[in-house]
Design an enzyme around this catalytic site. Structure first.
Site, short mmCIF file in Angstrom:
data_model
loop_
_atom_site.label_atom_id
_atom_site.label_comp_id
_atom_site.label_asym_id
_atom_site.label_seq_id
_atom_site.Cartn_x
_atom_site.Cartn_y
_atom_site.Cartn_z
N CYS A 135 0.84 -1.20 0.00
CA CYS A 135 0.00 0.00 0.00
C CYS A 135 0.87 1.25 0.00
CB CYS A 135 -0.92 0.00 1.22
SG CYS A 135 -1.97 1.46 1.34
N CYS A 192 -0.45 4.11 2.11
CA CYS A 192 -0.29 3.90 3.55
C CYS A 192 1.14 4.21 4.01
CB CYS A 192 -0.61 2.45 3.92
SG CYS A 192 -2.22 1.84 3.38
N ASP A 193 2.10 3.78 3.20
CA ASP A 193 3.49 3.76 3.68
C ASP A 193 4.48 4.61 2.88
OD1 ASP A 193 2.71 1.89 5.63
OD2 ASP A 193 2.92 0.25 4.19
#
Length: 342
Positions: free
Chosen positions: A136, A139-140
């Site tokens: 992701c 997300c990261d």
């Protein structure tokens, strides 16, 4: 304390398919309950810019899902923050059990559990998940500011992830086992023109290399698919973007599946192999897998469920001469088998 809930329509999943089913189910006066699942909002909550949702030239994925949830609530759909862990489809009413301890009894069920990211299955991939290996980018990606990273894959997911990561990384290397991408042409064009992106064709990921103290990724080892030659590429982050697999755990042993695990539905409908159980969105769509097609299938599922309940003698209280899912002024009803566009 364990509780029991009864509903005419239970919707499992909260992506575009689930929320749209909630809107139409509520409009059909079925008093639906929607259980959001482990990832409320689905895959779009981990997407940034969405440019192909009709009516929005550009919209943030999480914002779009907040709007969908609010719409379903406004129509009268009850939305529950629970995770269904077991689903008994052996007889009607169907029984679903939630992680909260709640048991849901439903006359009809719409499955909209979507899909989840695929992994390569490498031991080193597993070892560094959360420590440099991710599926992701939204997300990261922030954690890799100024770093070199790699993305594995060649479809829309991989290209979108790579483009997003250019906002943070000093360099993004896209590694693909073929010599051409499968992504949409407009995305390919953006990627191949981007000054931060380098493509490595005809290679597969063999191993993620890193340290244990502190734990983190330092490089990847890749193999040329034709020559077998192994080379090493420096990287602080590795993003696996090879697509998604249908989240069919609840029904893989009870419903008919095809195309590698997608729930099979009757052509032109959302009916599954069990009467009263309907499927919509990425759980059943092995071909298109778009937010807009998922939403369309959510609409279809709610209308199919309404028709099913009516045929079982479980009426909604509406004039049966009206098209399913719609209201009409008195005297303007149409036959139930001639639904109109909305």
């Amino acid at each position: 304390m364990d509780t029991q809930r009864k509903t005419r329509l239970l919707i499992i999943g909260s992506g575009p398919a689930g929320y749209t089913a909630g809107v139409y189910g509520a409009r059909a006066m079925l008093d639906p309950i929607l259980v959001q699942g482990i990832e409320p909002g689905g895959q779009l909550t981990t997407t940034t810019e969405v440019e192909n949702w009709p009516g929005d030239t550009e919209v943030q994925g999480p914002d779009l899902m907040v709007r969908m949830e609010a719409h379903a609530k406004a129509m009268g759909c009850e939305i529950v923050g629970d995770i269904i862990t077991d689903l008994d489809l052996s007889s009607r009413p169907f029984i679903a059990r939630g992680d909260s301890g709640t048991t849901y009894e439903a006359d009809a069920v719409i499955l909209a559990t979507g899909a989840r990211a695929k992994w390569l299955g490498l031991d080193s991939e597993e070892a560094f998940k959360g420590f440099g290996v991710s599926a992701c980018a939204t997300c990261d990606g922030f954690f890799y500011r100024g770093q070199e990273i790699v993305v594995i894959g060649g479809g829309n997911t991989a290209v979108e992830e790579a483009l997003f990561l250019t906002n943070f990384a000093s360099k993004v290397t896209l590694i693909h086992r073929r010599n051409e991408l499968r992504a949409e042409k407009i995305l390919q064009d953006r990627l191949l023109k981007h000054p931060k992106v380098e493509t490595l064709w005809h290679h597969t990921l063999e191993e993620v290399v890193g340290e244990d103290n502190p734990k983190g990724v330092s490089a990847v080892r890749v193999k040329h698919v034709d020559t077998g030659e192994i080379s090493e590429i420096p990287a602080k982050g590795v993003f696996i973007a090879i697509g998604h697999a249908p989240a069919n755990e609840l029904v893989k042993d009870t419903l008919e599946l095809h195309h590698g695990g997608y729930v099979k539905v009757t052509p032109g409908s959302t009916e599954t192999s069990i009467p009263g159980v309907f499927a919509a969105g990425d759980l059943t769509d092995h071909k298109y897998r778009q937010a807009v097609t998922s939403a369309g299938m959510g609409c279809m599922a709610a209308l199919d469920a309404e028709r099913f309940l009516a045929e079982q003698g479980e009426q909604t209280g509406k004039d049966e001469t009206l098209p399913l899912g719609y209201g009409a002024p008195e005297g303007e009803g149409v036959a139930a088998d001639e639904p109109q566009d909305a």
